[in-house]
Design a protein around this motif. Structure first.
Motif, mmCIF file in Angstrom:
data_model
loop_
_atom_site.group_PDB
_atom_site.id
_atom_site.type_symbol
_atom_site.label_atom_id
_atom_site.label_comp_id
_atom_site.label_asym_id
_atom_site.label_seq_id
_atom_site.Cartn_x
_atom_site.Cartn_y
_atom_site.Cartn_z
ATOM 1 N N ASP A 26 90.336 1.040 -20.416
ATOM 2 C CA ASP A 26 89.788 0.654 -21.723
ATOM 3 C C ASP A 26 89.327 -0.797 -21.721
ATOM 4 O OD1 ASP A 26 90.238 3.178 -22.721
ATOM 5 O OD2 ASP A 26 92.054 2.639 -23.826
ATOM 6 N N THR A 27 90.074 -1.665 -21.058
ATOM 7 C CA THR A 27 89.713 -3.083 -21.005
ATOM 8 C C THR A 27 88.396 -3.281 -20.268
ATOM 9 O OG1 THR A 27 92.034 -3.717 -21.102
ATOM 10 C CG2 THR A 27 90.477 -5.382 -20.310
ATOM 11 N N VAL A 28 88.271 -2.663 -19.112
ATOM 12 C CA VAL A 28 87.049 -2.811 -18.322
ATOM 13 C C VAL A 28 85.859 -2.229 -19.087
ATOM 14 C CG1 VAL A 28 85.863 -2.099 -16.202
ATOM 15 C CG2 VAL A 28 88.228 -2.922 -16.100
ATOM 16 N N ASN A 29 86.027 -1.049 -19.669
ATOM 17 C CA ASN A 29 84.920 -0.443 -20.409
ATOM 18 C C ASN A 29 84.546 -1.261 -21.642
ATOM 19 O OD1 ASN A 29 84.321 1.747 -18.725
ATOM 20 N ND2 ASN A 29 85.982 2.963 -19.585
ATOM 21 N N PHE A 34 80.856 -5.010 -24.272
ATOM 22 C CA PHE A 34 80.683 -6.307 -24.931
ATOM 23 C C PHE A 34 79.536 -7.082 -24.288
ATOM 24 C CE2 PHE A 34 81.558 -10.849 -25.191
ATOM 25 C CZ PHE A 34 81.746 -11.020 -26.554
ATOM 26 N N VAL A 35 79.532 -7.134 -22.969
ATOM 27 C CA VAL A 35 78.482 -7.859 -22.242
ATOM 28 C C VAL A 35 77.132 -7.170 -22.418
ATOM 29 C CG1 VAL A 35 77.695 -8.569 -19.942
ATOM 30 C CG2 VAL A 35 80.090 -8.864 -20.583
ATOM 31 N N ALA A 36 77.114 -5.847 -22.382
ATOM 32 C CA ALA A 36 75.857 -5.117 -22.550
ATOM 33 C C ALA A 36 75.270 -5.351 -23.937
ATOM 34 C CB ALA A 36 76.082 -3.624 -22.305
ATOM 35 N N GLN A 37 76.108 -5.337 -24.971
ATOM 36 C CA GLN A 37 75.629 -5.597 -26.329
ATOM 37 C C GLN A 37 75.096 -7.022 -26.453
ATOM 38 O OE1 GLN A 37 78.870 -4.675 -28.953
ATOM 39 N NE2 GLN A 37 78.580 -2.475 -28.772
ATOM 40 N N ARG A 39 73.768 -8.806 -24.079
ATOM 41 C CA ARG A 39 72.481 -8.832 -23.385
ATOM 42 C C ARG A 39 71.397 -8.235 -24.263
ATOM 43 N NH1 ARG A 39 68.850 -11.301 -20.896
ATOM 44 N NH2 ARG A 39 70.662 -12.520 -20.452
ATOM 45 N N ARG A 40 71.711 -7.130 -24.959
ATOM 46 C CA ARG A 40 70.719 -6.508 -25.854
ATOM 47 C C ARG A 40 70.314 -7.471 -26.971
ATOM 48 N NH1 ARG A 40 74.522 -2.143 -25.908
ATOM 49 N NH2 ARG A 40 74.042 -0.757 -24.180
ATOM 50 N N ARG A 41 71.302 -8.168 -27.560
ATOM 51 C CA ARG A 41 70.997 -9.123 -28.631
ATOM 52 C C ARG A 41 70.140 -10.272 -28.114
ATOM 53 N NH1 ARG A 41 76.439 -8.248 -29.680
ATOM 54 N NH2 ARG A 41 77.002 -10.305 -28.868
ATOM 55 N N ILE A 42 70.448 -10.765 -26.930
ATOM 56 C CA ILE A 42 69.655 -11.854 -26.336
ATOM 57 C C ILE A 42 68.213 -11.399 -26.119
ATOM 58 C CG2 ILE A 42 69.309 -13.192 -24.213
ATOM 59 C CD1 ILE A 42 72.413 -13.357 -24.051
ATOM 60 N N GLU A 43 68.051 -10.207 -25.561
ATOM 61 C CA GLU A 43 66.697 -9.702 -25.306
ATOM 62 C C GLU A 43 65.929 -9.480 -26.604
ATOM 63 O OE1 GLU A 43 67.043 -6.368 -22.650
ATOM 64 O OE2 GLU A 43 67.743 -7.640 -21.016
ATOM 65 N N GLN A 44 66.611 -8.985 -27.655
ATOM 66 C CA GLN A 44 65.946 -8.801 -28.938
ATOM 67 C C GLN A 44 65.477 -10.143 -29.497
ATOM 68 O OE1 GLN A 44 68.933 -6.754 -31.201
ATOM 69 N NE2 GLN A 44 68.152 -4.731 -30.667
ATOM 70 N N THR A 45 66.304 -11.159 -29.383
ATOM 71 C CA THR A 45 65.945 -12.484 -29.878
ATOM 72 C C THR A 45 64.772 -13.049 -29.092
ATOM 73 O OG1 THR A 45 68.208 -12.917 -30.591
ATOM 74 C CG2 THR A 45 66.779 -14.833 -30.293
ATOM 75 N N LEU A 46 64.823 -12.918 -27.782
ATOM 76 C CA LEU A 46 63.742 -13.448 -26.945
ATOM 77 C C LEU A 46 62.430 -12.712 -27.166
ATOM 78 C CD1 LEU A 46 65.665 -14.044 -23.598
ATOM 79 C CD2 LEU A 46 64.924 -15.760 -25.262
#
Length: 69
Positions: A26-29, A34-37, A39-46
C-alpha cells in the motif's frame, strides 16, 4: 504485476507514516500514485497558457495601469 525490489526501510517507514498506509504494498502504490498525480498537475500547469496567473488582460494597458496603483 509482481516485482522483486530492494526497499530503503527507513524511507518506506517515513512514507507510510506520511501516507497513512500500513503495508509495504500500500505504501509503495500510494507513493507512486502521489508522484504520478503531481506529474499530471505539473504538466497541466505547463500546458496551460494562463497557468502561472498571467491572463489575457496582461496586454490591456488600462487593466495594468490600475494594477500598478
Amino acid at each position: 504485476m509482481k516485482t522483486m525490489i530492494d526497499l530503503n526501510d527507513e524511507a518506506l517507514a517515513l512514507a507510510a507514516k506520511e501516507l497513512g498506509t500500513t503495508t509495504k504494498k500500500d505504501t509503495v502504490n500510494a507513493a507512486l500514485e502521489f508522484v504520478a498525480q503531481r506529474r499530471r498537475r505539473i504538466e497541466q500547469t505547463l500546458n496551460d497558457p494562463y497557468g502561472f496567473g498571467v491572463g489575457p488582460d496582461i496586454d490591456d494597458p488600462e487593466v495594468m495601469d490600475r494594477a500598478r496603483r
